[in-house]
Motif scaffolding. Structure first.
Motif, PDB file in Angstrom:
ATOM      1  N   ALA A  95       0.835  -1.208   0.000  1.00  0.00           N
ATOM      2  CA  ALA A  95       0.000   0.000   0.000  1.00  0.00           C
ATOM      3  C   ALA A  95       0.867   1.253   0.000  1.00  0.00           C
ATOM      4  N   SER A  96       1.969   1.231   0.756  1.00  0.00           N
ATOM      5  CA  SER A  96       2.884   2.358   0.767  1.00  0.00           C
ATOM      6  C   SER A  96       3.498   2.578  -0.612  1.00  0.00           C
ATOM      7  N   MET A  97       3.840   1.480  -1.283  1.00  0.00           N
ATOM      8  CA  MET A  97       4.363   1.588  -2.660  1.00  0.00           C
ATOM      9  C   MET A  97       3.337   2.223  -3.587  1.00  0.00           C
ATOM     10  N   ALA A  98       2.083   1.773  -3.454  1.00  0.00           N
ATOM     11  CA  ALA A  98       1.032   2.282  -4.348  1.00  0.00           C
ATOM     12  C   ALA A  98       0.820   3.783  -4.165  1.00  0.00           C
ATOM     13  N   ILE A  99       1.002   4.254  -2.919  1.00  0.00           N
ATOM     14  CA  ILE A  99       0.826   5.680  -2.656  1.00  0.00           C
ATOM     15  C   ILE A  99       2.012   6.477  -3.194  1.00  0.00           C
ATOM     16  N   GLY A 100       3.163   5.808  -3.327  1.00  0.00           N
ATOM     17  CA  GLY A 100       4.345   6.490  -3.835  1.00  0.00           C
ATOM     18  C   GLY A 100       5.305   6.944  -2.766  1.00  0.00           C
ATOM     19  N   VAL A 101       5.225   6.338  -1.567  1.00  0.00           N
ATOM     20  CA  VAL A 101       6.126   6.703  -0.476  1.00  0.00           C
ATOM     21  C   VAL A 101       7.515   6.143  -0.771  1.00  0.00           C
ATOM     22  N   GLY A 102       8.555   6.908  -0.426  1.00  0.00           N
ATOM     23  CA  GLY A 102       9.910   6.502  -0.756  1.00  0.00           C
ATOM     24  C   GLY A 102      10.540   5.538   0.217  1.00  0.00           C
ATOM     25  N   HIS A 103       9.882   5.234   1.343  1.00  0.00           N
ATOM     26  CA  HIS A 103      10.445   4.331   2.345  1.00  0.00           C
ATOM     27  C   HIS A 103       9.392   3.297   2.750  1.00  0.00           C
ATOM     28  N   PRO A 104       9.034   2.360   1.877  1.00  0.00           N
ATOM     29  CA  PRO A 104       7.972   1.405   2.208  1.00  0.00           C
ATOM     30  C   PRO A 104       8.310   0.493   3.378  1.00  0.00           C
ATOM     31  N   TYR A 105       9.606   0.334   3.690  1.00  0.00           N
ATOM     32  CA  TYR A 105       9.957  -0.541   4.802  1.00  0.00           C
ATOM     33  C   TYR A 105       9.496   0.044   6.137  1.00  0.00           C
ATOM     34  N   TRP A 106       9.293   1.370   6.214  1.00  0.00           N
ATOM     35  CA  TRP A 106       8.747   1.926   7.445  1.00  0.00           C
ATOM     36  C   TRP A 106       7.323   1.444   7.674  1.00  0.00           C
ATOM     37  N   ALA A 107       6.564   1.279   6.605  1.00  0.00           N
ATOM     38  CA  ALA A 107       5.218   0.722   6.759  1.00  0.00           C
ATOM     39  C   ALA A 107       5.291  -0.719   7.244  1.00  0.00           C
ATOM     40  N   VAL A 108       6.288  -1.477   6.754  1.00  0.00           N
ATOM     41  CA  VAL A 108       6.479  -2.857   7.218  1.00  0.00           C
ATOM     42  C   VAL A 108       6.792  -2.873   8.705  1.00  0.00           C
ATOM     43  N   ASP A 114       7.188  10.936   4.543  1.00  0.00           N
ATOM     44  CA  ASP A 114       7.184   9.480   4.363  1.00  0.00           C
ATOM     45  C   ASP A 114       6.905   8.765   5.679  1.00  0.00           C
ATOM     46  N   ARG A 115       7.530   9.251   6.745  1.00  0.00           N
ATOM     47  CA  ARG A 115       7.340   8.592   8.040  1.00  0.00           C
ATOM     48  C   ARG A 115       5.885   8.668   8.488  1.00  0.00           C
ATOM     49  N   TRP A 116       5.275   9.815   8.343  1.00  0.00           N
ATOM     50  CA  TRP A 116       3.894   9.961   8.796  1.00  0.00           C
ATOM     51  C   TRP A 116       2.952   9.115   7.945  1.00  0.00           C
ATOM     52  N   ILE A 117       3.120   9.139   6.624  1.00  0.00           N
ATOM     53  CA  ILE A 117       2.249   8.341   5.761  1.00  0.00           C
ATOM     54  C   ILE A 117       2.426   6.855   6.052  1.00  0.00           C
ATOM     55  N   ASP A 118       3.669   6.418   6.197  1.00  0.00           N
ATOM     56  CA  ASP A 118       3.906   5.002   6.468  1.00  0.00           C
ATOM     57  C   ASP A 118       3.337   4.576   7.812  1.00  0.00           C
ATOM     58  N   THR A 119       3.378   5.456   8.792  1.00  0.00           N
ATOM     59  CA  THR A 119       2.786   5.128  10.096  1.00  0.00           C
ATOM     60  C   THR A 119       1.284   4.916   9.965  1.00  0.00           C
ATOM     61  N   VAL A 120       0.614   5.846   9.298  1.00  0.00           N
ATOM     62  CA  VAL A 120      -0.841   5.741   9.134  1.00  0.00           C
ATOM     63  C   VAL A 120      -1.200   4.505   8.322  1.00  0.00           C
ATOM     64  N   VAL A 121      -0.477   4.257   7.236  1.00  0.00           N
ATOM     65  CA  VAL A 121      -0.759   3.090   6.397  1.00  0.00           C
ATOM     66  C   VAL A 121      -0.507   1.805   7.176  1.00  0.00           C
ATOM     67  N   GLY A 122       0.629   1.720   7.861  1.00  0.00           N
ATOM     68  CA  GLY A 122       0.942   0.512   8.618  1.00  0.00           C
ATOM     69  C   GLY A 122      -0.069   0.228   9.703  1.00  0.00           C
ATOM     70  N   VAL A 123      -0.486   1.265  10.426  1.00  0.00           N
ATOM     71  CA  VAL A 123      -1.468   1.091  11.500  1.00  0.00           C
ATOM     72  C   VAL A 123      -2.811   0.651  10.932  1.00  0.00           C
ATOM     73  N   ALA A 124      -3.284   1.318   9.878  1.00  0.00           N
ATOM     74  CA  ALA A 124      -4.603   0.996   9.319  1.00  0.00           C
ATOM     75  C   ALA A 124      -4.640  -0.423   8.758  1.00  0.00           C
ATOM     76  N   VAL A 125      -3.629  -0.783   7.992  1.00  0.00           N
ATOM     77  CA  VAL A 125      -3.615  -2.121   7.395  1.00  0.00           C
ATOM     78  C   VAL A 125      -3.472  -3.191   8.468  1.00  0.00           C
TER      79      VAL A 125
END
Length: 572
Positions: free
Chosen positions: A345-358, A452-463
């Motif tokens: 999901a982080s990749m689809a949004i275009g975030v540059g650090h998808p591992y933070w979502a992981v 990137d950090r904020w978006i990945d946090t929200v995406v990781g938490v929601a998913v």
């Protein structure tokens, strides 16, 4: 969001700061701060095993370092072989699931799987050539050895510090149980609420015994030191059966039993403070029955008390917890699914650090849905405040790499000071530390990092929360049935021993001690299983009446065993 009191947060914090500072400053002097991720991998191992005695810590930490280096090796190898972000996210998610399951099975303790996952997930997305991997792994292994030295160094000053701390916790738990009983006005509190307090005290005493089992007794000095701790632990254990010295006096002095129970609780609390302060061991005055037992057993069977036989330990215990049907497997599946979906999901949004979502997804998944929801709130709040702190620190970061290293070390110290009090408070410092480590090695614009950090946090938490709902752990209720069976079997053994005529001798003392160990462990396991299952959704109704009955019968049997042989076999 409530903050909890803690005791030894400074020990892992200082060990990690030392283990990180030496290689960081060395890399700064050499002008190779691009290698900081690899040295941080080994240095972060200094956060583990601080609850173990030094002899056991010396054996455990190498396994942590090897696990970290192996995870790093997998990540770097994958990064050198492919540049597919989707595939790397999938690999990082599988590694995160392995970390979660293995850390739970080994019961390594804080900080658990999150440090391993953070380092490994970051390494998956570092540009790498196959020829560079051996050097980078060697750096991690070398700093892992430095972390081992940092964790073992306090043994030169307080060689018996860890076991003193764990016995102090048992004394404090016993004092808390006494105050609960004193609050009942001198009566005997019953019911599930009291069983929970008793289970907490029994768990603390049981953990203290198993910590002392890990202490070798090779010299007269270590034997005498362990014997003194066992004597204090015997006094704490006597509270479980109402056989403490002050409790006996209270029984004879009714209706003033509550006042005497309060006095005994204060005495145990004072002893706990003396243990933590490093002063000489306090002398615990035991009852006549306890003193007679000590003399008898020490004369017949010199040597310290040992753990109950028959239960798997070490590697066998780990494989047993990971066997087919284990309740840990659905949790691992949750982590794998949640992490890979969050990363994609982080990749689809275009975030540059998808591992933070992981990493965010991996940190959210706890033992059940309720705890995962609480962790999601804590991580969201902590990361938001952490990003504000990082923004406030930006002017200091512009002073140069040395200032950034100092800030990263300060954040590491603050993270350990806060995370043991509540996860959200620790996240306030963890967030800027993670961003600093990213920016030191690779100069990335701060606004992009923050976004990137904020978006990945929200995406990781929601998913992750969605996966907790979709991937249910139906085995949580099955674990209760298994735990009830074990409690019933242990209680039956205890009842048989209590039904036999008391006989003097070391054999009976050992049987009583082992029966106490088994029953205490089973009661603690049952309470853990109930709390995990109670926090899961879409579960069949829990057998509340059977659980309450089993806990009450178990604690009555445990109290009988403690009264029967109120003091365990101590070292001669």
């Amino acid at each position: 969001m409530r903050l909890r009191p803690v005791d030894i947060w400074h020990k892992p914090a200082l060990s990690a700061v030392v283990a990180l500072a030496i290689p960081d400053l060395t890399l700064y002097a050499l002008g190779r701060l691009d290698l900081i991720l690899y040295t941080s991998a080994g240095a972060m191992c200094a956060l583990y095993a601080h609850g173990l005695p030094y002899a056991a810590r010396a054996r455990t930490l190498p396994w942590v370092v090897l696990g970290m280096v192996a995870s790093l090796g997998v990540a770097l190898t994958a990064a050198s072989l492919t540049t597919s972000t989707a595939l790397l996210v999938g690999c990082a998610s599988l590694i995160a699931a392995v970390h979660k399951v293995v850390c739970e099975a080994t019961r390594i303790g804080p900080p658990g799987n999150i440090i391993l996952t953070f380092i490994a997930a970051s390494a998956f997305f570092v540009p790498q050539h196959p020829g560079q991997v051996p050097l980078h792994l060697a750096l991690a292994l070398g700093t892992g050895a430095l972390a081992w030295l940092a964790c073992m160094a306090p043994a030169l000053i307080r060689p018996r510090g860890p076991e003193r701390i764990v016995v102090a916790r048992a004394l404090e738990a016993a004092a808390g149980l006494l105050r609960t009983e004193a609050g009942a006005g001198g009566g005997a509190p019953t019911g599930v609420a009291h069983a929970r307090h008793a289970t907490a005290a029994a768990a603390a005493v049981n953990a203290a015994w198993h910590t002392l089992f890990l202490v070798p007794v090779r010299t007269p000095a270590t034997t005498a030191a362990r014997a003194g701790l066992e004597r204090l632990l015997a006094r704490a254990e006597s509270v479980l059966g109402g056989t403490g010295h002050a409790i006996e006096v209270a029984a004879q002095a009714a209706p003033h039993g509550a006042r005497f129970a309060g006095a005994e609780a204060d005495r145990l609390g004072d002893w706990a403070r003396e243990l933590r302060s490093g002063r000489p061991l306090p002398e615990a005055a035991l009852s006549a029955a306890q003193t007679e037992e000590l003399t008898e057993v020490a004369a017949e069977a010199p040597g310290p008390r040992g753990p109950a036989p028959g239960r798997p330990r070490g590697v066998r215990a780990v494989f047993t917890r990971l066997a087919p049907g284990s309740p840990l497997l659905p949790i691992g599946a949750r982590v794998a699914v949640g992490c890979v979906l969050a990363g994609w999901a982080s990749m689809a949004i275009g975030v540059g650090h998808p591992y933070w979502a992981v990493v965010s997804a991996a940190s959210i998944h706890q033992a059940n849905t309720t705890l995962s929801w609480q962790r999601a709130l804590q991580r969201t709040l902590g990361n938001l405040l952490g990003l504000l702190l990082y923004t406030a620190l930006l002017p200091l970061m512009h002073l140069g790499p040395l200032a950034m290293i100092a800030l990263a070390l300060a954040c590491q110290l603050g993270a350990e000071a806060g995370i043991t009090r509540n996860y959200w408070l620790g996240s306030v410092c963890v967030t800027p530390m993670a961003l600093l480590l990213t920016e030191i090695g690779r100069q990335v614009p701060a606004p992009a990092l923050i976004a990137d950090r904020w978006i990945d946090t929200v995406v990781g938490v929601a998913v992750s929360l969605a996966c907790c709902v979709l991937v249910t752990n139906r085995r949580a209720a099955d674990r209760i049935e298994v735990a009830l069976g074990r409690v019933a079997a242990a209680e039956a053994v205890a009842s048989r021993l209590l039904g036999e005529r008391p006989a003097a001798g070391v054999d009976e003392a050992r049987e009583i001690g082992w029966a106490r160990d088994r029953l205490t462990g089973c009661l603690v396991e049952l309470r853990e299983a109930v709390e995990v299952a109670a926090g899961e959704w879409w579960q069949r109704a829990l057998p509340e009446e059977r659980i309450a009955h089993a806990e009450q019968r178990g604690h009555r049997a445990l109290a009988g065993l403690v009264r029967r042989r109120s003091a365990p076999a101590l070292a001669a």
